[in-house]
Design an enzyme around this catalytic site. Sequence first.
Site, PDB file in Angstrom:
ATOM      1  N   GLY A 116     -28.181  39.996  -1.435  1.00 46.45           N
ATOM      2  CA  GLY A 116     -27.110  40.926  -1.743  1.00 46.45           C
ATOM      3  C   GLY A 116     -27.441  41.712  -2.993  1.00 46.45           C
ATOM      4  O   GLY A 116     -28.301  41.318  -3.788  1.00 46.45           O
ATOM      5  N   CYS A 117     -26.745  42.832  -3.186  1.00 47.47           N
ATOM      6  CA  CYS A 117     -27.055  43.661  -4.350  1.00 47.47           C
ATOM      7  C   CYS A 117     -26.713  42.943  -5.654  1.00 47.47           C
ATOM      8  O   CYS A 117     -27.569  42.796  -6.537  1.00 47.47           O
ATOM      9  CB  CYS A 117     -26.352  45.013  -4.257  1.00 47.47           C
ATOM     10  SG  CYS A 117     -24.558  44.939  -4.093  1.00 47.47           S
ATOM     11  N   TYR A 118     -25.474  42.462  -5.782  1.00 41.90           N
ATOM     12  CA  TYR A 118     -25.111  41.733  -7.001  1.00 41.90           C
ATOM     13  C   TYR A 118     -25.984  40.492  -7.206  1.00 41.90           C
ATOM     14  O   TYR A 118     -26.466  40.244  -8.321  1.00 41.90           O
ATOM     15  CB  TYR A 118     -23.643  41.321  -6.951  1.00 41.90           C
ATOM     16  CG  TYR A 118     -22.638  42.438  -6.968  1.00 41.90           C
ATOM     17  CD1 TYR A 118     -22.636  43.409  -7.960  1.00 41.90           C
ATOM     18  CD2 TYR A 118     -21.641  42.513  -5.996  1.00 41.90           C
ATOM     19  CE1 TYR A 118     -21.693  44.421  -7.984  1.00 41.90           C
ATOM     20  CE2 TYR A 118     -20.684  43.516  -6.011  1.00 41.90           C
ATOM     21  CZ  TYR A 118     -20.710  44.469  -7.003  1.00 41.90           C
ATOM     22  OH  TYR A 118     -19.769  45.463  -7.027  1.00 41.90           O
ATOM     23  N   THR A 120     -28.989  39.941  -6.401  1.00 39.63           N
ATOM     24  CA  THR A 120     -30.343  40.291  -6.826  1.00 39.63           C
ATOM     25  C   THR A 120     -30.447  40.292  -8.344  1.00 39.63           C
ATOM     26  O   THR A 120     -31.376  39.725  -8.926  1.00 39.63           O
ATOM     27  CB  THR A 120     -30.746  41.666  -6.257  1.00 39.63           C
ATOM     28  OG1 THR A 120     -30.803  41.592  -4.834  1.00 39.63           O
ATOM     29  CG2 THR A 120     -32.105  42.106  -6.794  1.00 39.63           C
ATOM     30  N   PHE A 287     -30.317  48.266 -11.734  1.00 43.59           N
ATOM     31  CA  PHE A 287     -31.100  48.654 -10.559  1.00 43.59           C
ATOM     32  C   PHE A 287     -30.226  49.471  -9.625  1.00 43.59           C
ATOM     33  O   PHE A 287     -29.024  49.652  -9.869  1.00 43.59           O
ATOM     34  CB  PHE A 287     -31.674  47.429  -9.835  1.00 43.59           C
ATOM     35  CG  PHE A 287     -30.663  46.371  -9.458  1.00 43.59           C
ATOM     36  CD1 PHE A 287     -30.216  46.236  -8.155  1.00 43.59           C
ATOM     37  CD2 PHE A 287     -30.175  45.497 -10.418  1.00 43.59           C
ATOM     38  CE1 PHE A 287     -29.289  45.267  -7.822  1.00 43.59           C
ATOM     39  CE2 PHE A 287     -29.249  44.513 -10.094  1.00 43.59           C
ATOM     40  CZ  PHE A 287     -28.806  44.402  -8.779  1.00 43.59           C
TER      41      PHE A 287
END
Length: 325
Positions: A116-118, A120, A287
């Site tokens: 997932g983005c968070y 990462t 990011f």
Amino acid sequence: MRYPLVFIDGDQGTTGLQIHERLRGRDDLRVLTLPAGQRKDARARADAINGCDIAILCLPDAAAREAVASIVNPNVRVIDASSAHRTTPGWTYGFPEMNAGQAQRIAGAQRVSNPGCYPTGAIGLLNPLAQAGLLPVYYPLAIHAVSGYSGGGRSAVETYEGPQAQNALPFQVYGLGLAHKHAPEIQQHAGLARRPIFVPAYGAFRQGIVVTVPLQLDLLAPGTDIETLHACLSAHYAGAPHVQVMSLAESADATRLDPQALNGTNDMRLGVFGSREHGHVLLAAVFDNLGKGASGAAVQNLDLMLGATAKTAHHGSDVPAAQAA
């Protein structure tokens, strides 16, 4: 020579569209997508996924599980960009820089779950420290993160870019029930024994992300200071082309973090900030939530898997009744 066939299922969402863009012009693979009229046709989707070499699933969790369940061809490999399989046994976690050997595990895997983005950012910061014994696994962590609204998918994009955009909130904190689905993913892959408190938010910008984690030095392993934490992260990511650690001098000079600073890239920048006077540390990751946090990571994993695939025989040669580019 037959080039690998990559099927993108759910290619009209924010992640799928950016994967398409990142693969545009590649001459070492073929991209398969279904025509609009067949995207909800279970038979057409099953034929496509069973006829490809690697499927990239850009779907809601339930649909991703259904897609995986439809696979009968044992040679089909999967990259799942949803959160359906991120803590599922038998799936390889698609964060190549997470630890030594992870890139090789991804390269040879049949089933890869894209982070997932968070998570990462959170895992990128916490996993090396926990593995080194600097961060106690029972530390009471609170993780704060702000993402661009594209992290909310099509509905969020419509809210901020559609006809009612003037009514969109400039900033919103959500997940107030503290039951966000990313918390178990962070706990498992960061190597934590205690579930972290995770507080996500959206800002009125399209993409980009900042994840921050505050720490109390006196609750860490004895003797741990700002330099120790920085040295651990720097050593862990030494030579990693997509993860950079800010020098302590850069961190000391910084007065703000721009969540959009790395948009359009597959890079992540980590920083260690602190107050020696108060014994406080702030870990931070910046990011692109649609880059290293989604489509960029998926393509990075795809490239690792293609490197392994190229050394073995491909299965089949027919393209299903769909659009192959």
